[in-house]
Design an enzyme around this catalytic site. Structure first.
Site, PDB file in Angstrom:
ATOM      1  N   ARG A  91       0.953  -1.132  -0.069  1.00 30.72           N
ATOM      2  CA  ARG A  91      -0.144  -0.114   0.021  1.00 30.72           C
ATOM      3  C   ARG A  91       0.681   1.241  -0.116  1.00 30.72           C
ATOM      4  O   ARG A  91       0.604   2.251  -0.510  1.00 30.72           O
ATOM      5  CB  ARG A  91      -0.750   0.070   1.145  1.00 30.72           C
ATOM      6  N   ASP A 151      -9.493  -4.902   8.554  1.00 27.42           N
ATOM      7  CA  ASP A 151      -8.844  -5.774   9.110  1.00 27.42           C
ATOM      8  C   ASP A 151      -9.177  -6.475  10.377  1.00 27.42           C
ATOM      9  O   ASP A 151      -9.156  -7.578  10.702  1.00 27.42           O
ATOM     10  CB  ASP A 151      -7.376  -4.932   9.511  1.00 27.42           C
ATOM     11  N   ARG A 154     -11.700  -9.015   9.085  1.00 28.99           N
ATOM     12  CA  ARG A 154     -10.994 -10.277   8.836  1.00 28.99           C
ATOM     13  C   ARG A 154     -10.495 -11.102  10.200  1.00 28.99           C
ATOM     14  O   ARG A 154     -10.435 -12.272   9.999  1.00 28.99           O
ATOM     15  CB  ARG A 154      -9.487  -9.630   7.945  1.00 28.99           C
ATOM     16  N   HIS A 178      -3.207   0.391   8.201  1.00 23.16           N
ATOM     17  CA  HIS A 178      -3.710  -0.535   7.608  1.00 23.16           C
ATOM     18  C   HIS A 178      -2.783  -0.969   6.552  1.00 23.16           C
ATOM     19  O   HIS A 178      -2.670  -0.440   5.571  1.00 23.16           O
ATOM     20  CB  HIS A 178      -5.211   0.076   7.051  1.00 23.16           C
TER      21      HIS A 178
END
Ligand code: NAD
Length: 317
Positions: A91, A151, A154, A178
């Site tokens: 990212r 997250d 998840r 993140h």
């Protein structure tokens, strides 16, 4: 006949994430109007038409493609414009390209809806939340990033699969970046009130340390796994954004691990945008909960914040 809007939301970027989010918002019932803004106007128009037809089958939501001036009256700006990760990219690799887009596009949007809460999504989301805060001149509480809400979902999803318990009975948060340095808070995770360390593990998972290492790896790798297979991620983040938007529009005071600019919290002395458990309501971030982290988690959070801080410094804002 369309009813008076319950809440107007501007979505900047009508790509995979922006349009999946619009689709999810239609189902949520909390928005009355959505404006899609994209430099590719034809794409935004096509998506708005398609979504309008979809909405007709569910509930009246006014959806249109627009210019920045059409964002007037929006209560949330969901910013998804920019490049996404290619397979193998992190990212943080996207930062220069996407920071330029935020600096160019956000001020004009904000001019037309100065009361809105900004919700950043474009990656690297923490760094761009910081950029959006700088560019906007708004108080840190009004500039959020989707952060680790996805997250955390998840994390709970994986625990649910491994433990055979409904994720709604599992409380667990991921904080920090993140991205690759995010921190899973095992010490504070509980299943129906029982701490994870006391919870009886199934016979196949008797090594608790290995169990934690595997879960951490899978949560961190989740986006890479999806991108390797389908090229982008969209549904999970769309529902995370819907959840955050609902909390804002309904003034829910829900605790969500959004990213926002902080200083002198959790021992982090330098200004940085990072995900922490925040109370979310009409004005954005209403407070940050002081979780009692384990010493290792505190160190990992510091490392995560330092990593983000280095990238922010590179941008020379
Ligand atoms: P995409 O390429 O499908 O869509 C991006 C859209 O932005 C395109 O339609 C493009 O035309 C538009 N755009 C580019 N510059 C613009 C500008 N200046 N003004 C208006 N529109 C502009 O990408 P995507 O898959 O939708 O991903 C969007 C971003 O969201 C990426 O940065 C991606 O990494 C990020 N993302 C974040 C999360 C998260 O959890 N924070 C999850 C998934 C994706």
């Amino acid at each position: 006949m369309l009813e008076e809007s319950t809440g107007k939301v501007a979505i900047i970027g009508a790509g995979f994430v922006g349009t999946s989010t619009a689709f999810a918002l239609i189902f949520s019932g909390v928005v009355g109007e959505i404006v899609l803004v994209d430099i590719n106007k034809a794409k935004a128009e096509g998506e708005a038409l398609d979504l309008s037809h979809a909405a007709t089958l569910i509930r009246p939501v006014k959806i249109r493609a627009g210019e920045p001036r059409d964002c007037a009256g929006s209560r949330v700006i969901i910013f998804t414009a920019g490049a996404n990760q290619r397979p193998g990219e992190t990212r943080l690799d996207l930062v220069h390209r996407n920071a330029a887009i935020v600096r160019e596009a956000l001020p004009e949007i904000l001019e037309h809806c100065p009361q809105a809460v900004i919700l950043m999504v474009t990656n690297p989301v923490d760094v761009l939340t910081y950029v959006a805060w700088k560019v906007s001149g708004l108080p840190p509480s009004r500039v959020l990033g989707s952060g680790t809400v996805l997250d955390s979902a998840r994390f709970r999803h994986l625990l649910s699969l491994k433990l055979g318990i409904d994720p709604r009975n599992i409380h667990g948060y991921v904080i920090g970046e993140h991205g690759d340095t995010e921190v899973l808070l095992f010490s504070l995770t509980n299943i129906a009130g029982i701490g994870l360390d006391e919870f009886p593990l199934p016979e196949t998972l008797q090594d608790r340390d290995l169990f934690k290492v595997e879960i951490s790896h899978q949560v961190r790798e989740a986006a890479y796994e999806i991108i390797r297979r389908k090229g982008y991620t969209s549904y999970g983040v769309a529902l995370a954004l819907t959840r955050i938007t609902e909390a804002i529009l309904h003034n829910e005071k829900r605790v969500l691990t959004v990213s926002s600019v902080i200083k002198d919290l959790y021992g982090l002395q330098e200004e940085v945008a990072v995900s922490l458990p925040c109370i979310i309501g009409r004005e954005g971030r209403l407070g940050v909960l002081p979780l009692p982290l384990a010493p290792g988690e505190r160190l990992a959070l510091q490392h995560s914040a330092d990593t983000l801080r280095r990238v922010i410094e590179e941008l020379k804002l």
